[in-house]
Design a protein around this motif. Sequence first.
Motif, PDB file in Angstrom:
ATOM      1  N   ARG A  83       0.618  -1.446   0.408  1.00 12.23           N
ATOM      2  CA  ARG A  83       0.167   0.133   0.303  1.00 12.23           C
ATOM      3  C   ARG A  83       0.203   1.215  -0.067  1.00 12.23           C
ATOM      4  O   ARG A  83       1.767   1.266   0.921  1.00 12.23           O
ATOM      5  CB  ARG A  83      -1.330  -0.489   1.045  1.00 12.23           C
ATOM      6  CG  ARG A  83      -1.794  -0.834   0.768  1.00 12.23           C
ATOM      7  CD  ARG A  83      -2.742  -1.968   2.482  1.00 12.23           C
ATOM      8  NE  ARG A  83      -3.562  -2.091   2.341  1.00 12.23           N
ATOM      9  CZ  ARG A  83      -4.839  -2.786   3.085  1.00 12.23           C
ATOM     10  NH1 ARG A  83      -4.889  -1.934   4.055  1.00 12.23           N
ATOM     11  NH2 ARG A  83      -5.602  -4.207   3.383  1.00 12.23           N
ATOM     12  N   SER A  84       0.699   2.108  -1.094  1.00 13.34           N
ATOM     13  CA  SER A  84       1.568   2.920  -0.604  1.00 13.34           C
ATOM     14  C   SER A  84       1.183   4.560   0.233  1.00 13.34           C
ATOM     15  O   SER A  84       2.101   4.651   0.501  1.00 13.34           O
ATOM     16  CB  SER A  84       1.318   4.306  -2.419  1.00 13.34           C
ATOM     17  OG  SER A  84      -0.157   4.791  -2.023  1.00 13.34           O
ATOM     18  N   GLU A  85      -0.409   3.678   1.037  1.00 14.41           N
ATOM     19  CA  GLU A  85      -0.364   4.547   2.005  1.00 14.41           C
ATOM     20  C   GLU A  85      -0.017   6.394   1.681  1.00 14.41           C
ATOM     21  O   GLU A  85       0.502   7.305   2.265  1.00 14.41           O
ATOM     22  CB  GLU A  85       0.887   4.633   3.118  1.00 14.41           C
ATOM     23  CG  GLU A  85       0.609   2.989   3.880  1.00 14.41           C
ATOM     24  CD  GLU A  85      -0.865   2.944   4.304  1.00 14.41           C
ATOM     25  OE1 GLU A  85      -1.394   4.341   5.309  1.00 14.41           O
ATOM     26  OE2 GLU A  85      -1.017   1.772   4.555  1.00 14.41           O
ATOM     27  N   ALA A  86      -0.294   7.009   0.306  1.00 12.32           N
ATOM     28  CA  ALA A  86      -0.710   8.805   0.412  1.00 12.32           C
ATOM     29  C   ALA A  86      -1.422   8.747   1.124  1.00 12.32           C
ATOM     30  O   ALA A  86      -2.199   9.013   1.904  1.00 12.32           O
ATOM     31  CB  ALA A  86      -1.251   8.124  -1.220  1.00 12.32           C
ATOM     32  N   GLY A  87      -1.259  10.458   1.531  1.00 12.69           N
ATOM     33  CA  GLY A  87      -1.728  11.010   2.660  1.00 12.69           C
ATOM     34  C   GLY A  87      -1.965  10.658   3.479  1.00 12.69           C
ATOM     35  O   GLY A  87      -3.307  11.212   5.323  1.00 12.69           O
TER      36      GLY A  87
END
Length: 425
Positions: free
Chosen positions: A261-265
């Motif tokens: 998971r990029s965990e953007a934000g």
Amino acid sequence: MLDIKYLRQNADFVRKKMEERGQGIELEKFLSLDAKRRDILQEVETLRMERNAVSKEIGERKKRQGDASVLIVRMGEVSARIKELDELLKKTEDDLHDILLIIPNIPHESVVCGKSSEDNPVVRIWGGEPQFDFPPRPHWEIGENLNILDFVRGAKIAGARFTLYRGMGAMLERALINFMLDLHIFEHHYTEVLTPFMANKESMTGTGQLPKFADDLFKIEKSDYYLIPTAEVSVTNIHREEILNEEDLPLCYVAYSPCFRSEAGSYGKDTRGLIRQHQFNKVEMVKFTVPESSYDELEKLTANAEEVLQRLNIHYRTVSLCTAEIGFSSAKTYDLEVWLPGQDTYREISSCSNFEDFQARRASIRFRRTGGGKTKFVHTLNGSGLAVGRTVVAILENYQQADGSVVIPEVLRPYMKVDRIVPER
RNA sequence: GGAGAGAUGGCUGAGAGGCCGAAAGCGAUCGCCUGCUAAGCGAUUGUACGCCCUAAAAGGUGUACCGGGGGUUCGAAUCCCCCUCUCUCCGCCA
């Protein structure tokens, strides 16, 4: 994805349900595109009917050496108009589909209307907080002191939010994976699958990650592949574009997979420890059921996930997510929140959801009733059983001892060959 | 990476510009027959979307769909182009 006919006929109800979710949707645009689509469809289909009839006539005249040139000229015009309308139709349908794909699922009637996680009702509490005669430490301290978790080197190899497991740490992770799989396979009777850890755009769209949540995914450069954020994607898509038999349902699968998971934000959130990683391991349960039994199956699925924590003898509570908190594709979700004494809080360790026919419609997963009849969409469900990294966290924090060692839960000892992780000299 | 073959309904498999939503077989469903079972006989048997009808179904009707996308043609499962996947051989490789 919602049923287009249902949406057309229940627009006001859907609007109300989306407001409960805190979601605005482009209903007016949908309704006008839908009307436009049907107008075009009627015109183009009438023209096609004419073309089919006249083309047949042309063929017959030619066979009889007759003259068909007038008809051919006229059909040339009709065909040109059909082509024009086809293009307009395709554009309209694409626009319509784009809207449909970003409308979330309708929450089940039992889901309470709420605004934040404060509003999630607690449905069960199991066990109690362990008592310590010393201040319990967070897992990152325990793990580093035991030299089983190496956050610095994880970051060196890959970057922030990656961790290197070492020695008994690596073995604990692997023991948990096997313990969870064995429980679900041999006692809960799920079928084990080991899937690709990458998936294509169609699969990502089928379970609802795309198109709306592309930023949360890692995409492989120069290809159509995405790293899976959960085995839900690969397992649910096993049966994409298939028609299943009613007597084979429910189908219950369990899969181990790493999740990416990029965990953007979420910059600056849970930066310490194992809680929020770009890569973590998970054992995932997925079910395909007939519509009438999907909520019973959700209860069983949740109980199967809870069983893992019960066998590990770790305190947790089960909450039912409120309308503002359930995921995009879900109609109802239970979260299992495990107690973490080192952080004096509950943390999500499993999420069990019923998607009803939302994913099935996107992915075209249908079934036929025994004895025939029309095909219907199955209901899909999934739940973590459990997130492995967070389970390691829970064990380290709940089983920590004053001397810095960590006792291994009873059920893991056959897998670990030891009953305690002690600091290295 | 190179060379070739293929993709048709729930399945097997024909069809090679109009008579094709698609032969035949299998399977399934319903009925008949048979003192059980098996066999036999007859009928039915895809999906999606639109419109009519309906409270809703059922029903009627139209259109589309032969791996996906484009093109040629009055007309494409069928001809041409591109893509994807499967299989065979060669190379490389765990």
